[in-house]
Design a protein around this motif. Structure first.
Motif, PDB file in Angstrom:
ATOM      1  N   ALA A  96       7.208  30.846  -5.901  1.00 23.83           N
ATOM      2  CA  ALA A  96       6.014  30.289  -6.562  1.00 23.83           C
ATOM      3  C   ALA A  96       5.578  28.972  -5.932  1.00 23.83           C
ATOM      4  N   GLY A  97       6.305  28.519  -4.915  1.00 28.03           N
ATOM      5  CA  GLY A  97       5.920  27.302  -4.214  1.00 28.03           C
ATOM      6  C   GLY A  97       6.338  26.022  -4.890  1.00 28.03           C
ATOM      7  N   LEU A  98       7.371  26.076  -5.756  1.00 26.02           N
ATOM      8  CA  LEU A  98       7.797  24.896  -6.495  1.00 26.02           C
ATOM      9  C   LEU A  98       8.823  24.059  -5.746  1.00 26.02           C
ATOM     10  N   GLY A  99       9.214  24.509  -4.545  1.00 26.71           N
ATOM     11  CA  GLY A  99      10.097  23.711  -3.714  1.00 26.71           C
ATOM     12  C   GLY A  99      11.563  24.062  -3.872  1.00 26.71           C
ATOM     13  N   TYR A 100      12.382  23.466  -3.001  1.00 25.20           N
ATOM     14  CA  TYR A 100      13.800  23.821  -2.951  1.00 25.20           C
ATOM     15  C   TYR A 100      14.670  23.034  -3.917  1.00 25.20           C
ATOM     16  N   THR A 101      14.080  22.156  -4.701  1.00 26.78           N
ATOM     17  CA  THR A 101      14.843  21.555  -5.803  1.00 26.78           C
ATOM     18  C   THR A 101      14.621  22.327  -7.103  1.00 26.78           C
ATOM     19  N   ALA A 102      13.613  23.197  -7.120  1.00 18.86           N
ATOM     20  CA  ALA A 102      13.296  23.945  -8.343  1.00 18.86           C
ATOM     21  C   ALA A 102      14.467  24.772  -8.866  1.00 18.86           C
ATOM     22  N   PRO A 103      15.254  25.452  -7.993  1.00 20.54           N
ATOM     23  CA  PRO A 103      16.401  26.205  -8.525  1.00 20.54           C
ATOM     24  C   PRO A 103      17.401  25.333  -9.275  1.00 20.54           C
ATOM     25  N   LEU A 104      17.497  24.059  -8.905  1.00 20.52           N
ATOM     26  CA  LEU A 104      18.402  23.154  -9.624  1.00 20.52           C
ATOM     27  C   LEU A 104      17.937  22.945 -11.056  1.00 20.52           C
ATOM     28  N   TYR A 105      16.634  22.757 -11.240  1.00 16.00           N
ATOM     29  CA  TYR A 105      16.094  22.565 -12.589  1.00 16.00           C
ATOM     30  C   TYR A 105      16.153  23.867 -13.402  1.00 16.00           C
ATOM     31  N   VAL A 106      15.883  24.977 -12.744  1.00 18.37           N
ATOM     32  CA  VAL A 106      16.007  26.269 -13.432  1.00 18.37           C
ATOM     33  C   VAL A 106      17.450  26.494 -13.847  1.00 18.37           C
ATOM     34  N   GLY A 107      18.390  26.195 -12.935  1.00 12.76           N
ATOM     35  CA  GLY A 107      19.805  26.340 -13.261  1.00 12.76           C
ATOM     36  C   GLY A 107      20.209  25.470 -14.435  1.00 12.76           C
ATOM     37  N   ALA A 108      19.705  24.229 -14.456  1.00 12.64           N
ATOM     38  CA  ALA A 108      20.017  23.330 -15.566  1.00 12.64           C
ATOM     39  C   ALA A 108      19.497  23.886 -16.881  1.00 12.64           C
ATOM     40  N   THR A 109      18.308  24.483 -16.843  1.00 12.97           N
ATOM     41  CA  THR A 109      17.726  25.065 -18.057  1.00 12.97           C
ATOM     42  C   THR A 109      18.568  26.233 -18.570  1.00 12.97           C
ATOM     43  N   VAL A 110      18.975  27.102 -17.650  1.00  8.76           N
ATOM     44  CA  VAL A 110      19.791  28.258 -18.029  1.00  8.76           C
ATOM     45  C   VAL A 110      21.130  27.795 -18.605  1.00  8.76           C
ATOM     46  N   VAL A 111      21.755  26.803 -17.961  1.00 11.68           N
ATOM     47  CA  VAL A 111      23.027  26.278 -18.465  1.00 11.68           C
ATOM     48  C   VAL A 111      22.843  25.639 -19.834  1.00 11.68           C
ATOM     49  N   ALA A 112      21.719  24.946 -20.033  1.00 15.29           N
ATOM     50  CA  ALA A 112      21.452  24.320 -21.334  1.00 15.29           C
ATOM     51  C   ALA A 112      21.369  25.365 -22.440  1.00 15.29           C
ATOM     52  N   VAL A 113      20.777  26.523 -22.129  1.00 10.19           N
ATOM     53  CA  VAL A 113      20.740  27.608 -23.109  1.00 10.19           C
ATOM     54  C   VAL A 113      22.155  28.105 -23.382  1.00 10.19           C
ATOM     55  N   GLY A 114      22.952  28.209 -22.315  1.00  7.99           N
ATOM     56  CA  GLY A 114      24.351  28.603 -22.491  1.00  7.99           C
ATOM     57  C   GLY A 114      25.125  27.603 -23.327  1.00  7.99           C
ATOM     58  N   LEU A 115      24.830  26.322 -23.139  1.00  9.42           N
ATOM     59  CA  LEU A 115      25.463  25.280 -23.948  1.00  9.42           C
ATOM     60  C   LEU A 115      25.109  25.450 -25.420  1.00  9.42           C
ATOM     61  N   ALA A 116      23.836  25.718 -25.704  1.00  6.44           N
ATOM     62  CA  ALA A 116      23.412  25.929 -27.086  1.00  6.44           C
ATOM     63  C   ALA A 116      24.133  27.128 -27.702  1.00  6.44           C
ATOM     64  N   VAL A 117      24.261  28.195 -26.911  1.00  8.71           N
ATOM     65  CA  VAL A 117      24.990  29.380 -27.395  1.00  8.71           C
ATOM     66  C   VAL A 117      26.444  29.025 -27.686  1.00  8.71           C
ATOM     67  N   MET A 118      27.052  28.218 -26.808  1.00  8.06           N
ATOM     68  CA  MET A 118      28.446  27.850 -26.991  1.00  8.06           C
ATOM     69  C   MET A 118      28.630  26.993 -28.235  1.00  8.06           C
ATOM     70  N   VAL A 119      27.704  26.094 -28.494  1.00  8.50           N
ATOM     71  CA  VAL A 119      27.782  25.262 -29.697  1.00  8.50           C
ATOM     72  C   VAL A 119      27.700  26.136 -30.947  1.00  8.50           C
ATOM     73  N   VAL A 120      26.762  27.079 -30.955  1.00 14.83           N
ATOM     74  CA  VAL A 120      26.646  27.999 -32.090  1.00 14.83           C
ATOM     75  C   VAL A 120      27.926  28.817 -32.241  1.00 14.83           C
ATOM     76  N   THR A 121      28.471  29.261 -31.109  1.00 22.09           N
ATOM     77  CA  THR A 121      29.691  30.075 -31.130  1.00 22.09           C
ATOM     78  C   THR A 121      30.854  29.330 -31.774  1.00 22.09           C
ATOM     79  N   THR A 122      31.037  28.082 -31.374  1.00 21.71           N
ATOM     80  CA  THR A 122      32.170  27.315 -31.907  1.00 21.71           C
ATOM     81  C   THR A 122      31.987  26.979 -33.382  1.00 21.71           C
ATOM     82  N   ARG A 123      30.751  26.740 -33.790  1.00 23.04           N
ATOM     83  CA  ARG A 123      30.499  26.374 -35.188  1.00 23.04           C
ATOM     84  C   ARG A 123      30.594  27.556 -36.131  1.00 23.04           C
ATOM     85  N   THR A 124      30.423  28.759 -35.610  1.00 23.56           N
ATOM     86  CA  THR A 124      30.503  29.952 -36.461  1.00 23.56           C
ATOM     87  C   THR A 124      31.831  30.675 -36.323  1.00 23.56           C
TER      88      THR A 124
END
Length: 417
Positions: A364-392
Motif C-alpha cells: 500500500a506504499g506505507l513504507g518499510y517501518t509499517a510492518p513494525l506498527y502493524v506487528g505492534a497492533t497485532v501484539v496489542a490485541v494478543g495482549l488484550a486477549v491474554m489479560v481477559v484470559t488470565t482474569r477469567t
C-alpha cells in the motif's frame, strides 16, 4: 541430573539435552533454507517465487502435521512417537539432499515439516515430566533452546556450507544431525517420561478433543497466534527495514539477524524461569514488552544503535512467552497432547497472518517501518486477549500429566540424581 533450585541450571537431565538436539535440527531445517533459495532455484531451474514455496510449503505442513500426527499417535508411547517423528525428519531432509527435481525437493520439505509441530507439542509434555512440576516451564525452555540456537546459526550455517559445498551438502549435514538426535532420544529419554498414567490414558482422539471445550484453551491459542503473528509480521520484512530505513548494507543483515537470534535464546531461557514463578504475569509482561518494542523500533528505525538494541529486545520479548504459553495451554487442556501441538499450529497460523499483513501495508506504499506498527497492533490485541484470559481463569483441571507428574517417583528423587 536436574535443573537446580532458584532457577539456575546446575545439572540438566540428559533427556532434555536430547530433545534440545532434536529441536536444533528441526530449527535448522526451518531457517536454513532462507540463505539457500538462490542456489536452489538456479540448480533446479525454477523461479524465485517457486523456490519460495520451499518455505511456505514447510510452514503449511507444520500447521497441518501438528494436529494430524498428534491425533494419529495418541495411543502410542510418547518416547516411541518422538523417535519416529525425528526419523521422519531425517527422511525428509534426505529427500531434499538427493532431490533430482524441484518436486522431490518440495516433497522432502513437506515430509520434514510434518514432524515439527508434533515434536515440540509432544516433546514439551515429555520434557516437563523429567523435572518437578514447579520447573515445567524451564524444562520446556531447555527443549526450545535448540530451536532458538538454530535461529541464530541457521542462516549463517546454511550460507557457509552451501557456498563451499553446495546447497545439498547443507541438507546432508542436517540429516546427520537428525540421525544423532534419533539416537540421543532413544538412549537418553527415560521410558517413564514418555509413559502415561494408565488410569488417565486418553482412549483416543475424542477425549482429547473434549479439552477444546474450554475457553481457556482457545483464548491461550489466540494469544499465541497474535503474539507470534505480530512479531513475525515485523520480522519478515526486517531486512528491508535495516537496508532501506536504517541505512545498513545488505552484508550487515546477517550479523543483525544473529543479534535478533541471540535475543530469542535469552528470552526463551529468561521466560521459562519467570513463568515458573508467575506464569500469567510473565506472559502479560512479555506481550506488553514486545508491543512497546515494536512501536519504539518504528519510531527509531533510522538510528543504527537504536535499531540494533531494539531488534535484540524484539527477540527477547518475542520468545519469552513461548514456554509459558505451551505449559498454560496444556494445563488448561488437562494435559492433552493435541493441545500442545495445537499451540505450535497456532503460532504458524500467526506467522502466516503477520507476514501477509506486513506485505499488505508495504504494497500500500506505507513504507518499510509499517510492518513494525502493524506487528505492534497485532501484539496489542494478543495482549488484550491474554489479560481477559488470565482474569477469567479458574484453577486448571487435573489432567493425566499433572496427576502423573505429582505422583511420579522419579520426580520425588530427581534432586538426588
Amino acid at each position: 541430573m536436574n535443573i537446580g533450585q532458584g532457577g539456575d541450571v546446575r545439572r540438566m537431565p540428559a533427556g532434555l539435552v536430547a530433545l534440545g538436539l532434536g529441536g536444533f535440527g528441526i530449527g535448522l531445517t526451518e531457517f536454513v533454507i532462507a540463505g539457500l533459495l538462490p542456489q536452489v532455484s538456479r540448480d533446479l531451474g525454477v523461479s524465485t517465487a517457486a523456490a519460495g514455496w520451499l518455505i511456505s510449503g514447510y510452514a503449511l505442513s507444520v500447521a497441518i502435521g501438528a494436529i494430524l500426527l498428534t491425533a494419529a499417535t495418541t495411543r502410542i508411547h510418547r518416547k516411541a512417537v518422538l523417535v519416529g517423528l525425528v526419523a521422519l525428519f531425517v527422511l525428509g531432509n534426505l529427500l531434499s539432499a538427493v532431490a533430482p527435481t524441484y518436486g522431490v525437493a518440495l516433497l522432502g520439505r513437506v515430509v520434514a515439516a510434518l514432524c515439527h509441530g508434533s515434536f515440540f507439542g509432544i516433546g514439551s509434555l515429555v520434557a516437563r515430566r523429567m523435572v518437578p512440576p514447579e520447573r515445567a516451564s524451564r524444562a520446556v525452555a531447555v527443549m526450545f533452546a535448540g530451536l532458538t540456537v538454530a535461529n541464530v546459526l541457521g542462516v549463517p550455517f546454511g550460507a557457509l556450507v552451501g557456498e563451499r559445498y553446495g546447497w545439498r551438502a547443507t541438507f546432508w549435514a542436517i540429516t546427520g544431525i537428525g540421525v544423532l538426535a534419533v539416537a540421543a532420544i532413544a538412549v537418553c529419554v527415560p521410558a517413564w517420561a514418555g509413559a502415561v498414567d494408565e488410569a488417565h490414558r486418553p482412549a483416543g482422539l475424542r477425549p482429547q478433543l473434549r479439552a477444546f471445550r474450554s475457553w481457556q484453551v482457545w483464548l491461550t491459542l489466540a494469544a499465541t497466534a497474535l503474539g507470534y503473528g505480530g512479531m513475525f509480521g515485523a520480522f519478515s520484512y526486517i531486512a528491508y527495514t535495516f537496508t532501506e530505513v536504517t541505512g545498513f548494507s545488505s552484508t550487515d543483515v546477517a550479523w543483525l539477524l544473529v543479534v535478533y537470534g541471540s535475543g530469542l535464546v535469552i528470552g526463551n531461557i529468561a521466560g521459562g524461569r519467570a513463568a515458573d514463578r508467575d506464569r500469567d504475569r510473565t506472559l502479560i509482561a512479555s506481550l506488553a514488552g514486545l508491543a512497546v518494542t515494536l512501536v519504539a523500533f518504528g519510531l527509531l528505525a533510522d538510528g543504527r544503535v537504536a535499531s540494533v538494541v531494539l531488534v535484540f529486545l524484539m527477540g527477547v520479548f518475542g520468545f519469552a512467552s513461548v514456554p509459558g504459553m505451551i505449559t498454560r495451554v496444556t494445563d488448561a487442556a488437562g494435559g492433552a497432547p493435541l493441545a500442545a501441538s495445537a499451540n505450535v499450529s497456532a503460532s504458524n497460523v500467526g506467522n502466516a497472518l503477520g507476514a501477509w499483513l506486513g506485505g499488505l501495508v508495504i504494497s500500500a506504499g506505507l513504507g518499510y517501518t509499517a510492518p513494525l506498527y502493524v506487528g505492534a497492533t497485532v501484539v496489542a490485541v494478543g495482549l488484550a486477549v491474554m489479560v481477559v484470559t488470565t482474569r477469567t481463569a479458574s484453577p486448571p483441571p487435573t489432567g493425566l500429566d499433572q496427576a502423573a507428574d505429582h505422583a511420579c517417583p522419579e520426580h520425588q528423587h530427581s534432586t538426588s540424581r
